[in-house]
Design a protein around this motif. Structure first.
Motif, short mmCIF file in Angstrom:
data_model
loop_
_atom_site.label_atom_id
_atom_site.label_comp_id
_atom_site.label_asym_id
_atom_site.label_seq_id
_atom_site.Cartn_x
_atom_site.Cartn_y
_atom_site.Cartn_z
N VAL A 1 -8.97 -1.80 4.51
CA VAL A 1 -9.94 -1.93 3.42
C VAL A 1 -9.23 -2.43 2.16
CG1 VAL A 1 -11.63 -0.73 1.99
CG2 VAL A 1 -11.38 -0.12 4.40
N VAL A 2 -8.08 -1.84 1.88
CA VAL A 2 -7.21 -2.32 0.80
C VAL A 2 -5.96 -2.90 1.46
CG1 VAL A 2 -5.92 -1.71 -1.28
CG2 VAL A 2 -8.02 -0.48 -0.72
N ARG A 3 -5.60 -4.11 1.07
CA ARG A 3 -4.38 -4.72 1.60
C ARG A 3 -3.48 -5.06 0.41
NH1 ARG A 3 -4.91 -8.59 6.55
NH2 ARG A 3 -4.97 -10.27 5.01
N THR A 4 -2.23 -4.67 0.51
CA THR A 4 -1.28 -4.94 -0.57
C THR A 4 0.01 -5.50 -0.01
OG1 THR A 4 -0.28 -2.73 -0.51
CG2 THR A 4 -2.17 -3.02 -1.98
N VAL A 5 0.71 -6.24 -0.85
CA VAL A 5 2.11 -6.58 -0.60
C VAL A 5 2.86 -6.12 -1.84
CG1 VAL A 5 3.81 -8.41 -0.34
CG2 VAL A 5 1.66 -8.51 0.93
N LEU A 6 3.81 -5.23 -1.63
CA LEU A 6 4.52 -4.58 -2.73
C LEU A 6 5.93 -5.10 -2.87
CD1 LEU A 6 4.72 -2.11 -4.78
CD2 LEU A 6 5.69 -0.87 -2.84
N ALA B 1 -0.34 4.59 -6.07
CA ALA B 1 -1.61 5.11 -5.54
C ALA B 1 -2.37 4.03 -4.77
CB ALA B 1 -2.47 5.64 -6.69
N ILE B 2 -2.40 2.81 -5.32
CA ILE B 2 -3.07 1.71 -4.63
C ILE B 2 -2.35 1.38 -3.33
CG2 ILE B 2 -3.66 -0.74 -4.78
CD1 ILE B 2 -4.11 -0.31 -7.79
#
Length: 384
Positions: A111-116, A42-43
């Motif tokens: 706005v949200v930054r991720t590295v998965l 979800a994130i």
């Protein structure tokens, strides 16, 4: 940057979930199939507007529900923002930012930054070119969110152009009246314009990633490199521009526009015969090398894992250099790694502003990643 609160409604297995999150490391522990990955998925969806597990939104909505809602509170320095996305399979998704409805979903990007990190990352090395193109384009968009619009334009034009080519090919095969191709020149120009923008960004990205990926691989598997990244374009002259970009000489968009336009003209007869667009960023590939050999087909399982992890670490380092530190997500990765790679990866990410880990058993999480623990079972998330 870190997420302070995650709220889900009818997302995957959750009728509802409210999770308070801290900076630092948080681990979600529970047997497989209990919903751990759903939380970090979800994130990740808020960050990329896509899932790393499925290609459509339908599986993301809980069985029997019409829509799903993902909501997150995000802190970046002194700034706090509330991000909300409503998933409506078969219809347009709806977005809210700080409770304003005057935004599009793609306005949430950045706005949200991720590295998965996920088991699916092995496909970056062993999978088809589409996996590597998506990796590049997701990272391009993370660096410059406005490129989401360019990607959407390119896909729209490509679809229209392919429809026209397919109609022409079918008419030719069945001896019917010829299809009017007078608009093909216009579609070529549109495709080359958005394609040149996307291609220029990809080339610049590959040039920036090369040293970071090589460094990350050396830290994960000392003495196992060097790592090579080569952009392979479907237009012959685009490969020459890619070679220039390898020397930190980035081709201009105007130059790439002319390259793509010429390549489309050269391929036109073959495209009309086959009914599909054969030139453009949608046909390109990122060739990964270990030493002198291509990783695909030659890298061992362990080498492929180290290389895929190195690409993610390089992405993290690049985003951290250029803007807010992204949230690191390690989704069931440690169970896939041997003890040596597990400890090295944990040491490399332990200092992240926010690190979210999922694991089936607590023993899979290295000790250096001690932090907040959540137990996940039967649709409930309990802070321990």
């Amino acid at each position: 940057m870190h997420v302070t609160h995650l709220s889900l409604a009818d997302f995957r297995s959750y009728a509802g979930a409210e999770v308070e999150l801290d900076p630092g490391v948080s681990s979600f522990i529970g047997p497989n199939g209990q919903g751990k990955t759903n939380l970090v998925e979800a994130i990740g969806y808020l960050a990329t507007l896509s899932s790393h597990r499925v290609s459509s939104d339908t599986p993301l909505v809980r069985m029997g529900a019409e829509r799903a809602v993902i909501r997150a509170a995000v802190t970046e320095g002194e700034r706090e923002q509330l991000v909300e996305l409503e998933l409506n399979p078969g219809r347009a998704n709806r977005a809210r930012l700080n409770r304003s409805t005057q935004v599009r979903p793609r306005d949430l990007l950045g706005v949200v930054r991720t590295v998965l990190f996920a088991p699916e990352d092995l496909h970056l090395v062993k999978g088809d070119p589409g996996e590597r193109r998506r990796f590049l384009d997701d990272l391009v968009t993370a660096r410059a969110p406005r490129l989401a619009g360019v990607r959407a334009d390119y896909e729209r034009v490509l679809k229209q152009r392919n429809t026209l080519l397919k109609s022409a090919a079918m008419a030719r095969r069945h001896g019917g009246r010829g299809v009017d191709l007078s608009t093909l020149d216009v579609w070529d120009q549109h495709l080359a314009r958005s394609g040149a923008e996307l291609l220029a960004r990809r080339l610049a990205l590959v040039a920036a990633l090369r040293p970071l990926a090589d460094k990350a691989y050396e830290r994960l598997a000392p003495g196992g490199g060097p790592v090579g990244l080569e952009y392979r374009g479907s237009a012959e002259r685009a490969n020459e521009e890619a070679a220039g970009a390898g020397s930190d000489v980035t081709a201009s968009r105007d130059e790439l526009y002319e390259v793509l336009l010429a390549a489309l003209a050269t391929a036109r007869a073959q495209e009309i015969e086959r009914g599909v667009t054969l030139v453009g960023p949608h046909r390109d590939d990122l060739v990964l090398r270990l030493g002198e050999l291509p990783a695909k087909g030659y890298a061992s399982h362990g080498e492929a894992w180290s290389l895929s992890l190195a690409l993610r670490l390089a992405s993290y380092d690049l985003l951290k250099e250029e803007g807010p530190e992204p949230v690191l997500v390690l989704d069931d990765v440690f169970a896939e790694l041997d003890a040596r790679r597990r400890e090295r990866l944990a040491e490399l990410v332990a200092g992240g502003e926010q690190v979210l880990v999922t694991a089936a058993v607590e023993q899979d999480v290295p000790g250096v990643l001690s932090g907040t623990r959540f137990a996940v079972a039967e649709g409930r998330v309990t802070r321990e």
